[in-house]
Design an enzyme around this catalytic site. Structure first.
Site, PDB file in Angstrom:
ATOM      1  CG  ASP A 129      -1.938   1.104   1.222  1.00 53.61           C
ATOM      2  OD1 ASP A 129      -1.892   1.950   0.306  1.00 53.61           O
ATOM      3  OD2 ASP A 129      -2.773   1.144   2.139  1.00 53.61           O
ATOM      4  CE1 TYR A 227      -8.628   5.704  -0.160  1.00 53.27           C
ATOM      5  CE2 TYR A 227      -9.686   3.656  -0.833  1.00 53.27           C
ATOM      6  CZ  TYR A 227      -8.564   4.463  -0.763  1.00 53.27           C
ATOM      7  OH  TYR A 227      -7.380   4.017  -1.286  1.00 53.27           O
TER       8      TYR A 227
END
Length: 375
Positions: A129, A227
C-alpha cells in the site's frame, strides 16, 4: 530476469523506486537489478551504495530495457519511448489525473502496467500500500512545514522571561496522513483537535491524545474500502458553517480530506480564513485536487487575509530518503505477485485470478483494463 530502476525526471520528484535495502531483498529472488546512473542522487543514495548492495549501475536506456521497470511517478511522454513491448511497468499511475491518457499510450505500445494506487485495501495487500506509506510521511512533513512557517512555537514554555501557551492545531480528515499529523503535532507540544466525517475514527483520535471535534453532523461519511464518501449538500453546508466557527480558535490547520475520483471537498471556506487569527497557518494536503480551501494554490505558499496557506502537492518527496525506503519496500512485496522462482530460473507470471493483480493491472497485452467496465 532483469529489473530496471529509472531516475525520476518529473519536476519536484526526489524519490526513487529502489534502495539498497530493497535491492538486497530482490537479489535472492533470482533477478538482476539495473539502476540508472544518478537515480538516488536526490535522496542521498549514491551509485556506489547501489553497487555495494549488488545492483548494476547502467545508462537510462539499459535500465528501461529491463523485463520489469520500477518507477515512482507516472511516466512522462519522453519516457514512454524508452519502454519496450512486453515490459512490465510498476509505478504510481495517477488514475484520476494524467493516468488515463498515459494508459492509452502504454497500451498502444504494448507495455504492461501495474498501478500501485489501485492495489485494493485488503489485509494481504497492506505491505504493497504505497498510498498509506507515503501518506504517513506526508502527514509528518505537513506539520513540520506548518511549524516552519508559523511565527510562534508549538509547545507551552515556561521561562524566566515569561510563559507562552501551547499552539492549537486542528487536523481535518483523519486517515493515515491525519493520524500521523496528530501524532507529530502532539510530539511538538501542540494542543490537537481533529475531525473526520467517519465517526469510527473518534477512538483513534482519542488514543493519540487529541480531542475529537464535535460538529453536530448526524450523517456518517463512511464509505467503502476505508475511504470517506461524499456527504449530502445539507450536511456539507452544516460542516462548513461549524468549521467556520471552530477554526477561528486554531493556530495551525492541516487538511487531508480526499475522495477518490472527485475534487477535494471544500472544508475551509474563505470566510473561515478571514475569521482566523493573523499569522495562522493552513497546510492543504489536498491542493493537488483543488484543495480543501479554495484559497490554496498548488505548489505555492501564499498569504491571504493574514493567514499562510501551504499548497505543497508532493510532501513525501520533501523527505525523499525515508519515503523512498518505504515505497521500495512496497514494490518488493508487489513483485512477489509476479516473480516465480523454480530451481535456478525466475519467470514473470501475470495471474489475473489474483484479485490484487486483477484490480491494479491497468494495461495488459495491448489493452487498457482500467476502469473496469460494468457488466
Amino acid at each position: 530476469m532483469k529489473v530496471g530502476v529509472l531516475k525520476e525526471i518529473r519536476e519536484g520528484e526526489n524519490r526513487v523506486a529502489a534502495t539498497p535495502d530493497s535491492i538486497k531483498k530482490l537479489l535472492p529472488k533470482g533477478v538482476e537489478v539495473l539502476v540508472e546512473t544518478g537515480a538516488g542522487d536526490h535522496c542521498s543514495i549514491s551509485d556506489p551504495l547501489y553497487e555495494a548492495a549488488g545492483a548494476k549501475v547502467v545508462s537510462r536506456e539499459e535500465a528501461a530495457a529491463a523485463d520489469i521497470v520500477l518507477k515512482v511517478q507516472c511516466p512522462l511522454e519522453e519516457e514512454l519511448s524508452l519502454l519496450k513491448e512486453g515490459t512490465l511497468l510498476i509505478t504510481m499511475i495517477d488514475p484520476f489525473g494524467d493516468g488515463p491518457d498515459i494508459m492509452d499510450k502504454l497500451a498502444a505500445a504494448k507495455v504492461n502496467c501495474f498501478g500501485m494506487e489501485l492495489v485494493p485495501r485488503i489485509t494481504r495487500a497492506q505491505v504493497m500500500d504505497v498510498l498509506s506509506s507515503q501518506a504517513n510521511v506526508g502527514g509528518y512533513k505537513a506539520v513540520l512545514e506548518a511549524a516552519h512557517h508559523y511565527t510562534k512555537m508549538f509547545p507551552m514554555l515556561m521561562t524566566a522571561a515569561g510563559s507562552v501557551p501551547p499552539s492549537k492545531c486542528m487536523i481535518l480528515g483523519v486517515g493515515v496522513a491525519g493520524l500521523q499529523a496528530i501524532a507529530t503535532a502532539r510530539r511538538l507540544g501542540a494542543q490537537v483537535e481533529a475531525f473526520d466525517v467517519r465517526p469510527e475514527v473518534k477512538e483513534q483520535i482519542l488514543s493519540l491524545g487529541a480531542k475529537f471535534l464535535e460538529l453536530g453532523i448526524d450523517e456518517s461519511g463512511s464509505g467503502s474500502g476505508g475511504y470517506a464518501k461524499e456527504l449530502s449538500e445539507e450536511s456539507k453546508q452544516k460542516q462548513k458553517d461549524a468549521l467556520t466557527r471552530e477554526l477561528a480558535r486554531a493556530d495551525i490547520v492541516i487538511t487531508t480530506a480526499l475522495i477518490p475520483g472527485r475534487p477535494a471537498p471544500e472544508l475551509v471556506t474563505e470566510e473561515a480564513v478571514k475569521n482566523m487569527k493573523e499569522g495562522s497557518v493552513i497546510v492543504d494536503m489536498a491542493a493537488a485536487r483543488g484543495g480543501n480551501c479554495p484559497l490554496s494554490e498548488a505548489d505555492k505558499v501564499v498569504v491571504k487575509h493574514g493567514v499562510t496557506l501551504i499548497g505543497h502537492t508532493n510532501l513525501p518527496s520533501m523527505v525523499p530518503n525515508h519515503s523512498s525506503l518505504f515505497f521500495a519496500r512496497n514494490l518488493v512485496s508487489t513483485l512477489e505477485l509476479f516473480l516465480k522462482k523454480e530451481e535456478d530460473k525466475t519467470t514473470l507470471t501475470v495471474d489475473f485470478e489474483d484479485e490484487i493483480v486483477d484490480a491494479a493491472m491497468v494495461c495488459y497485452d495491448g489493452k487498457r483494463r482500467w476502469p473496469k467496465q460494468e457488466s
